[in-house]
Design an enzyme around this catalytic site. Structure first.
Site, PDB file in Angstrom:
ATOM      1  CG  HIS A 122      -2.045  -1.048   1.058  1.00 52.68           C
ATOM      2  ND1 HIS A 122      -2.831  -1.474   2.109  1.00 52.68           N
ATOM      3  CD2 HIS A 122      -2.476  -1.749  -0.033  1.00 52.68           C
ATOM      4  CE1 HIS A 122      -3.700  -2.388   1.676  1.00 52.68           C
ATOM      5  NE2 HIS A 122      -3.494  -2.579   0.388  1.00 52.68           N
ATOM      6  CD  GLU A 218     -10.971  -8.355  16.798  1.00 61.79           C
ATOM      7  OE1 GLU A 218     -11.356  -8.026  17.920  1.00 61.79           O
ATOM      8  OE2 GLU A 218     -11.201  -7.696  15.761  1.00 61.79           O
TER       9      GLU A 218
HETATM   10  P1  OAD Z   1      -7.186  -3.076  10.438  1.00 61.81           P
HETATM   11  O1  OAD Z   1      -7.243  -1.864  11.293  1.00 61.81           O
HETATM   12  O2  OAD Z   1      -8.344  -3.335   9.546  1.00 61.81           O
HETATM   13  O3  OAD Z   1      -6.999  -4.366  11.343  1.00 61.81           O
HETATM   14  C1  OAD Z   1      -6.038  -4.433  12.348  1.00 61.81           C
HETATM   15  C2  OAD Z   1      -6.041  -5.844  12.915  1.00 61.81           C
HETATM   16  O4  OAD Z   1      -4.980  -5.951  13.835  1.00 61.81           O
HETATM   17  C3  OAD Z   1      -7.335  -6.221  13.646  1.00 61.81           C
HETATM   18  O5  OAD Z   1      -7.749  -7.515  13.197  1.00 61.81           O
HETATM   19  C4  OAD Z   1      -6.902  -6.271  15.124  1.00 61.81           C
HETATM   20  O6  OAD Z   1      -7.599  -7.266  15.854  1.00 61.81           O
HETATM   21  C5  OAD Z   1      -5.424  -6.621  15.004  1.00 61.81           C
HETATM   22  N1  OAD Z   1      -4.579  -6.141  16.107  1.00 61.81           N
HETATM   23  C6  OAD Z   1      -4.633  -4.958  16.751  1.00 61.81           C
HETATM   24  N2  OAD Z   1      -3.649  -4.845  17.653  1.00 61.81           N
HETATM   25  C7  OAD Z   1      -2.912  -5.997  17.562  1.00 61.81           C
HETATM   26  C8  OAD Z   1      -1.748  -6.499  18.225  1.00 61.81           C
HETATM   27  N3  OAD Z   1      -1.118  -5.795  19.158  1.00 61.81           N
HETATM   28  N4  OAD Z   1      -1.281  -7.722  17.869  1.00 61.81           N
HETATM   29  C9  OAD Z   1      -1.935  -8.469  16.921  1.00 61.81           C
HETATM   30  N5  OAD Z   1      -3.029  -8.043  16.270  1.00 61.81           N
HETATM   31  C10 OAD Z   1      -3.515  -6.830  16.575  1.00 61.81           C
HETATM   32  O7  OAD Z   1      -5.806  -2.998   9.618  1.00 61.81           O
HETATM   33  P2  OAD Z   1      -5.400  -3.732   8.264  1.00 61.81           P
HETATM   34  O8  OAD Z   1      -5.962  -5.104   8.216  1.00 61.81           O
HETATM   35  O9  OAD Z   1      -3.945  -3.574   8.134  1.00 61.81           O
HETATM   36  O10 OAD Z   1      -5.483   0.386   3.413  1.00 61.81           O
HETATM   37  O11 OAD Z   1      -6.125  -2.842   7.189  1.00 61.81           O
HETATM   38  C11 OAD Z   1      -5.925  -3.125   5.839  1.00 61.81           C
HETATM   39  C12 OAD Z   1      -5.967  -1.854   5.039  1.00 61.81           C
HETATM   40  O12 OAD Z   1      -7.181  -1.143   5.315  1.00 61.81           O
HETATM   41  C13 OAD Z   1      -4.879  -0.846   5.370  1.00 61.81           C
HETATM   42  O13 OAD Z   1      -3.655  -1.118   4.727  1.00 61.81           O
HETATM   43  C14 OAD Z   1      -5.486   0.434   4.863  1.00 61.81           C
HETATM   44  C15 OAD Z   1      -6.882   0.278   5.406  1.00 61.81           C
HETATM   45  O14 OAD Z   1      -7.877   0.984   4.752  1.00 61.81           O
HETATM   46  C16 OAD Z   1      -5.175   1.473   2.711  1.00 61.81           C
HETATM   47  O15 OAD Z   1      -4.918   2.538   3.228  1.00 61.81           O
HETATM   48  C17 OAD Z   1      -5.184   1.240   1.247  1.00 61.81           C
END
Ligand code: OAD
Length: 252
Positions: A122, A218
Protein backbone atom coordinates in the site's frame (compact mmCIF):
# COMPACT_ATOMS: atom_id res chain seq x y z
CA UNK A 1 8.65 -33.60 22.68
CA UNK A 2 7.73 -29.95 23.51
CA UNK A 3 5.81 -30.89 26.68
CA UNK A 4 6.05 -27.36 28.12
CA UNK A 5 4.38 -25.73 25.12
CA UNK A 6 0.72 -25.88 24.14
CA UNK A 7 -0.24 -27.98 21.13
CA UNK A 8 -0.84 -25.03 18.83
CA UNK A 9 2.64 -23.65 19.42
CA UNK A 10 4.11 -27.12 19.15
CA UNK A 11 2.71 -27.40 15.61
CA UNK A 12 4.28 -24.05 14.70
CA UNK A 13 7.65 -24.98 16.17
CA UNK A 14 7.72 -28.31 14.35
CA UNK A 15 7.01 -26.56 11.08
CA UNK A 16 9.61 -23.87 11.80
CA UNK A 17 12.26 -26.53 12.38
CA UNK A 18 11.79 -27.89 8.87
CA UNK A 19 11.31 -24.51 7.15
CA UNK A 20 13.71 -22.34 5.24
CA UNK A 21 11.57 -19.68 3.58
CA UNK A 22 9.07 -17.72 5.63
CA UNK A 23 6.68 -14.96 4.63
CA UNK A 24 5.29 -12.52 7.18
CA UNK A 25 2.15 -10.84 5.87
CA UNK A 26 1.39 -7.93 8.17
CA UNK A 27 -1.25 -5.29 8.81
CA UNK A 28 -1.85 -2.34 11.09
CA UNK A 29 -2.04 -4.57 14.20
CA UNK A 30 1.70 -5.21 14.17
CA UNK A 31 2.35 -1.49 14.56
CA UNK A 32 -0.35 -0.93 17.20
CA UNK A 33 2.15 -1.54 20.00
CA UNK A 34 4.33 1.20 18.51
CA UNK A 35 1.46 3.63 19.11
CA UNK A 36 0.24 3.78 15.51
CA UNK A 37 -3.56 3.54 15.36
CA UNK A 38 -5.14 0.69 13.40
CA UNK A 39 -7.93 1.38 10.88
CA UNK A 40 -10.78 -0.73 12.24
CA UNK A 41 -11.93 -1.74 15.67
CA UNK A 42 -11.84 0.35 18.82
CA UNK A 43 -9.81 3.53 18.38
CA UNK A 44 -9.38 2.74 14.67
CA UNK A 45 -8.78 5.62 12.23
CA UNK A 46 -11.88 4.75 10.18
CA UNK A 47 -14.02 5.23 13.31
CA UNK A 48 -12.98 8.90 13.51
CA UNK A 49 -12.25 9.77 9.88
CA UNK A 50 -14.06 8.99 6.65
CA UNK A 51 -12.01 7.09 4.05
CA UNK A 52 -14.13 8.59 1.25
CA UNK A 53 -13.03 12.11 2.32
CA UNK A 54 -9.36 11.28 2.88
CA UNK A 55 -8.17 8.20 1.08
CA UNK A 56 -9.14 8.49 -2.53
CA UNK A 57 -7.96 10.51 -5.50
CA UNK A 58 -11.19 12.45 -6.02
CA UNK A 59 -11.14 13.58 -2.40
CA UNK A 60 -7.58 14.79 -2.90
CA UNK A 61 -8.48 16.79 -6.00
CA UNK A 62 -11.52 18.25 -4.24
CA UNK A 63 -9.74 19.19 -1.04
CA UNK A 64 -5.96 18.69 -1.31
CA UNK A 65 -5.22 20.75 1.80
CA UNK A 66 -7.40 18.55 4.01
CA UNK A 67 -5.96 15.30 2.64
CA UNK A 68 -2.40 16.63 2.92
CA UNK A 69 -2.98 17.73 6.52
CA UNK A 70 -4.31 14.30 7.41
CA UNK A 71 -1.24 12.59 5.95
CA UNK A 72 1.07 15.05 7.72
CA UNK A 73 -0.73 14.21 10.98
CA UNK A 74 -0.12 10.49 10.37
CA UNK A 75 3.47 11.09 9.28
CA UNK A 76 4.21 12.81 12.56
CA UNK A 77 2.85 9.80 14.48
CA UNK A 78 5.01 7.48 12.37
CA UNK A 79 8.08 9.68 12.72
CA UNK A 80 7.81 9.58 16.52
CA UNK A 81 7.14 5.84 16.63
CA UNK A 82 9.73 3.10 17.08
CA UNK A 83 9.62 -0.49 15.80
CA UNK A 84 8.30 -2.77 18.55
CA UNK A 85 9.20 -6.33 19.55
CA UNK A 86 6.98 -7.72 16.79
CA UNK A 87 8.86 -5.91 14.01
CA UNK A 88 12.19 -6.62 15.69
CA UNK A 89 11.49 -10.34 16.07
CA UNK A 90 10.65 -10.65 12.38
CA UNK A 91 13.97 -8.99 11.57
CA UNK A 92 15.79 -11.33 14.00
CA UNK A 93 14.24 -14.33 12.26
CA UNK A 94 16.52 -13.53 9.30
CA UNK A 95 19.28 -15.22 11.28
CA UNK A 96 17.59 -18.59 10.73
CA UNK A 97 15.33 -18.19 7.69
CA UNK A 98 14.94 -16.48 4.33
CA UNK A 99 12.36 -13.95 5.42
CA UNK A 100 10.12 -11.94 3.11
CA UNK A 101 7.86 -9.32 4.65
CA UNK A 102 4.72 -8.43 2.73
CA UNK A 103 3.04 -5.53 4.44
CA UNK A 104 -0.10 -3.47 4.02
CA UNK A 105 1.44 -0.87 6.32
CA UNK A 106 2.87 2.37 5.04
CA UNK A 107 4.84 3.19 8.20
CA UNK A 108 8.34 1.97 7.28
CA UNK A 109 8.71 0.21 10.64
CA UNK A 110 9.70 -3.19 9.23
CA UNK A 111 12.56 -1.56 7.35
CA UNK A 112 13.58 0.49 10.39
CA UNK A 113 13.57 -2.73 12.47
CA UNK A 114 16.09 -4.27 10.06
CA UNK A 115 14.04 -6.46 7.72
CA UNK A 116 15.90 -6.63 4.43
CA UNK A 117 13.19 -7.77 2.03
CA UNK A 118 9.97 -5.81 2.45
CA UNK A 119 7.22 -5.54 -0.16
CA UNK A 120 5.00 -2.55 0.62
CA UNK A 121 1.63 -3.31 -0.96
CA UNK A 122 0.00 0.00 0.00
CA UNK A 123 2.97 2.32 -0.50
CA UNK A 124 5.00 4.32 2.00
CA UNK A 125 3.75 7.36 3.87
CA UNK A 126 7.19 8.99 3.93
CA UNK A 127 7.29 9.16 0.14
CA UNK A 128 5.43 11.50 -2.21
CA UNK A 129 5.23 12.32 -5.89
CA UNK A 130 3.89 15.01 -8.17
CA UNK A 131 0.65 13.99 -9.86
CA UNK A 132 1.65 15.88 -13.02
CA UNK A 133 5.33 15.20 -13.73
CA UNK A 134 5.79 12.27 -11.25
CA UNK A 135 8.86 13.86 -9.63
CA UNK A 136 9.49 12.16 -6.30
CA UNK A 137 9.73 13.88 -2.91
CA UNK A 138 10.62 12.53 0.52
CA UNK A 139 8.92 13.43 3.78
CA UNK A 140 12.02 15.36 4.85
CA UNK A 141 11.40 17.76 1.97
CA UNK A 142 8.37 19.09 3.85
CA UNK A 143 9.41 18.56 7.46
CA UNK A 144 6.42 19.24 9.67
CA UNK A 145 4.77 21.75 7.39
CA UNK A 146 1.03 21.09 7.25
CA UNK A 147 0.49 23.26 4.19
CA UNK A 148 0.50 21.40 0.90
CA UNK A 149 3.43 22.15 -1.39
CA UNK A 150 3.33 22.25 -5.14
CA UNK A 151 5.91 20.74 -7.43
CA UNK A 152 8.15 23.06 -9.44
CA UNK A 153 6.04 22.08 -12.48
CA UNK A 154 2.94 23.40 -10.72
CA UNK A 155 1.43 19.95 -10.05
CA UNK A 156 0.01 18.84 -6.72
CA UNK A 157 2.24 16.59 -4.62
CA UNK A 158 0.50 13.54 -3.21
CA UNK A 159 1.56 10.84 -0.76
CA UNK A 160 2.89 7.67 -2.37
CA UNK A 161 0.23 5.48 -0.82
CA UNK A 162 -2.47 3.39 -2.43
CA UNK A 163 -5.88 4.98 -2.12
CA UNK A 164 -9.24 3.25 -2.44
CA UNK A 165 -9.96 2.47 -6.08
CA UNK A 166 -6.27 2.52 -7.06
CA UNK A 167 -4.12 -0.33 -8.33
CA UNK A 168 -1.54 -1.89 -6.06
CA UNK A 169 2.08 -1.46 -7.21
CA UNK A 170 2.37 -4.33 -9.69
CA UNK A 171 5.99 -5.31 -9.05
CA UNK A 172 5.48 -5.39 -5.30
CA UNK A 173 2.30 -7.42 -5.74
CA UNK A 174 3.76 -10.01 -8.06
CA UNK A 175 6.92 -10.33 -5.92
CA UNK A 176 4.61 -10.91 -2.93
CA UNK A 177 2.61 -13.54 -4.81
CA UNK A 178 5.82 -15.34 -5.76
CA UNK A 179 7.13 -15.22 -2.19
CA UNK A 180 3.83 -16.66 -0.94
CA UNK A 181 3.90 -19.40 -3.60
CA UNK A 182 7.50 -20.38 -2.85
CA UNK A 183 7.62 -20.21 0.95
CA UNK A 184 7.48 -23.06 3.46
CA UNK A 185 5.17 -21.21 5.81
CA UNK A 186 3.36 -17.90 6.11
CA UNK A 187 2.53 -15.88 9.21
CA UNK A 188 -0.37 -13.45 8.91
CA UNK A 189 -0.03 -10.87 11.66
CA UNK A 190 -2.33 -8.07 12.81
CA UNK A 191 -4.68 -7.69 9.89
CA UNK A 192 -8.47 -7.71 9.83
CA UNK A 193 -8.10 -9.43 6.45
CA UNK A 194 -10.83 -7.37 4.85
CA UNK A 195 -8.96 -5.45 2.17
CA UNK A 196 -8.40 -6.97 -1.27
CA UNK A 197 -6.41 -7.62 -3.40
CA UNK A 198 -3.78 -7.67 -0.60
CA UNK A 199 -5.74 -10.37 1.24
CA UNK A 200 -5.41 -12.64 -1.80
CA UNK A 201 -1.74 -13.25 -0.95
CA UNK A 202 -2.27 -15.44 2.16
CA UNK A 203 -5.21 -17.17 0.47
CA UNK A 204 -3.01 -18.06 -2.51
CA UNK A 205 -0.34 -19.36 -0.14
CA UNK A 206 -2.93 -21.52 1.60
CA UNK A 207 -4.34 -22.82 -1.69
CA UNK A 208 -0.85 -23.86 -2.75
CA UNK A 209 -0.54 -25.89 0.45
CA UNK A 210 1.54 -23.60 2.67
CA UNK A 211 1.33 -23.84 6.44
CA UNK A 212 -0.51 -20.70 7.58
CA UNK A 213 -0.24 -19.20 11.07
CA UNK A 214 -2.43 -16.30 12.09
CA UNK A 215 -1.56 -13.98 14.97
CA UNK A 216 -4.25 -11.51 15.96
CA UNK A 217 -6.07 -10.21 19.01
CA UNK A 218 -9.28 -11.74 17.71
CA UNK A 219 -10.82 -14.04 15.09
CA UNK A 220 -10.92 -12.76 11.52
CA UNK A 221 -12.18 -13.92 8.14
CA UNK A 222 -8.90 -15.81 7.79
CA UNK A 223 -9.16 -17.82 11.00
CA UNK A 224 -11.07 -20.72 9.41
CA UNK A 225 -8.33 -21.15 6.79
CA UNK A 226 -5.40 -20.99 9.23
CA UNK A 227 -3.52 -24.12 10.29
CA UNK A 228 -2.95 -22.44 13.64
CA UNK A 229 -4.33 -19.20 15.08
CA UNK A 230 -2.75 -17.62 18.13
CA UNK A 231 -4.76 -14.89 19.82
CA UNK A 232 -2.86 -12.11 21.58
CA UNK A 233 -0.44 -9.28 20.94
CA UNK A 234 2.05 -9.74 18.13
CA UNK A 235 4.70 -7.98 20.25
CA UNK A 236 4.38 -10.74 22.86
CA UNK A 237 3.64 -13.84 20.77
CA UNK A 238 6.36 -13.39 18.13
CA UNK A 239 9.27 -13.02 20.62
CA UNK A 240 7.93 -15.99 22.60
CA UNK A 241 7.93 -18.13 19.45
CA UNK A 242 11.47 -17.10 18.59
CA UNK A 243 12.70 -17.88 22.12
CA UNK A 244 10.98 -21.29 22.04
CA UNK A 245 12.42 -21.99 18.58
CA UNK A 246 15.96 -21.03 19.66
CA UNK A 247 15.74 -23.25 22.75
CA UNK A 248 15.07 -26.25 20.56
CA UNK A 249 17.31 -25.33 17.64
CA UNK A 250 20.30 -24.46 19.82
CA UNK A 251 19.48 -27.20 22.32
CA UNK A 252 19.62 -24.94 25.38
P1 OAD B 1 -7.19 -3.08 10.44
O1 OAD B 1 -7.24 -1.86 11.29
O2 OAD B 1 -8.34 -3.34 9.55
O3 OAD B 1 -7.00 -4.37 11.34
C1 OAD B 1 -6.04 -4.43 12.35
C2 OAD B 1 -6.04 -5.84 12.91
O4 OAD B 1 -4.98 -5.95 13.84
C3 OAD B 1 -7.33 -6.22 13.65
O5 OAD B 1 -7.75 -7.52 13.20
C4 OAD B 1 -6.90 -6.27 15.12
O6 OAD B 1 -7.60 -7.27 15.85
C5 OAD B 1 -5.42 -6.62 15.00
N1 OAD B 1 -4.58 -6.14 16.11
C6 OAD B 1 -4.63 -4.96 16.75
N2 OAD B 1 -3.65 -4.84 17.65
C7 OAD B 1 -2.91 -6.00 17.56
C8 OAD B 1 -1.75 -6.50 18.23
N3 OAD B 1 -1.12 -5.79 19.16
N4 OAD B 1 -1.28 -7.72 17.87
C9 OAD B 1 -1.93 -8.47 16.92
N5 OAD B 1 -3.03 -8.04 16.27
C10 OAD B 1 -3.52 -6.83 16.57
O7 OAD B 1 -5.81 -3.00 9.62
P2 OAD B 1 -5.40 -3.73 8.26
O8 OAD B 1 -5.96 -5.10 8.22
O9 OAD B 1 -3.95 -3.57 8.13
O10 OAD B 1 -5.48 0.39 3.41
O11 OAD B 1 -6.13 -2.84 7.19
C11 OAD B 1 -5.93 -3.12 5.84
C12 OAD B 1 -5.97 -1.85 5.04
O12 OAD B 1 -7.18 -1.14 5.31
C13 OAD B 1 -4.88 -0.85 5.37
O13 OAD B 1 -3.65 -1.12 4.73
C14 OAD B 1 -5.49 0.43 4.86
C15 OAD B 1 -6.88 0.28 5.41
O14 OAD B 1 -7.88 0.98 4.75
C16 OAD B 1 -5.18 1.47 2.71
O15 OAD B 1 -4.92 2.54 3.23
C17 OAD B 1 -5.18 1.24 1.25
Amino acid sequence: MFYFIDMQREKILEKLLSSKKIVFFTGAGISAESGIPTFRGEGGLWKKFKPEELANFNAFIKNPELVWEWYQYRRKIVKNAEPNLGHKTIALMQKYFDVTVVTQNVDNLHIRAGSNLVHELHGNIEKNYCIKCKKRYDYVDFNDDDKISKCECGGLIRPDVVWFGEMLPQVQFSNSENAAKNCDMIFVVGTSFLVYPAADIPIKAKISGKFLVEINLEETELTRFADVSLFGSAGIILPQLLIEFEKIKLNV
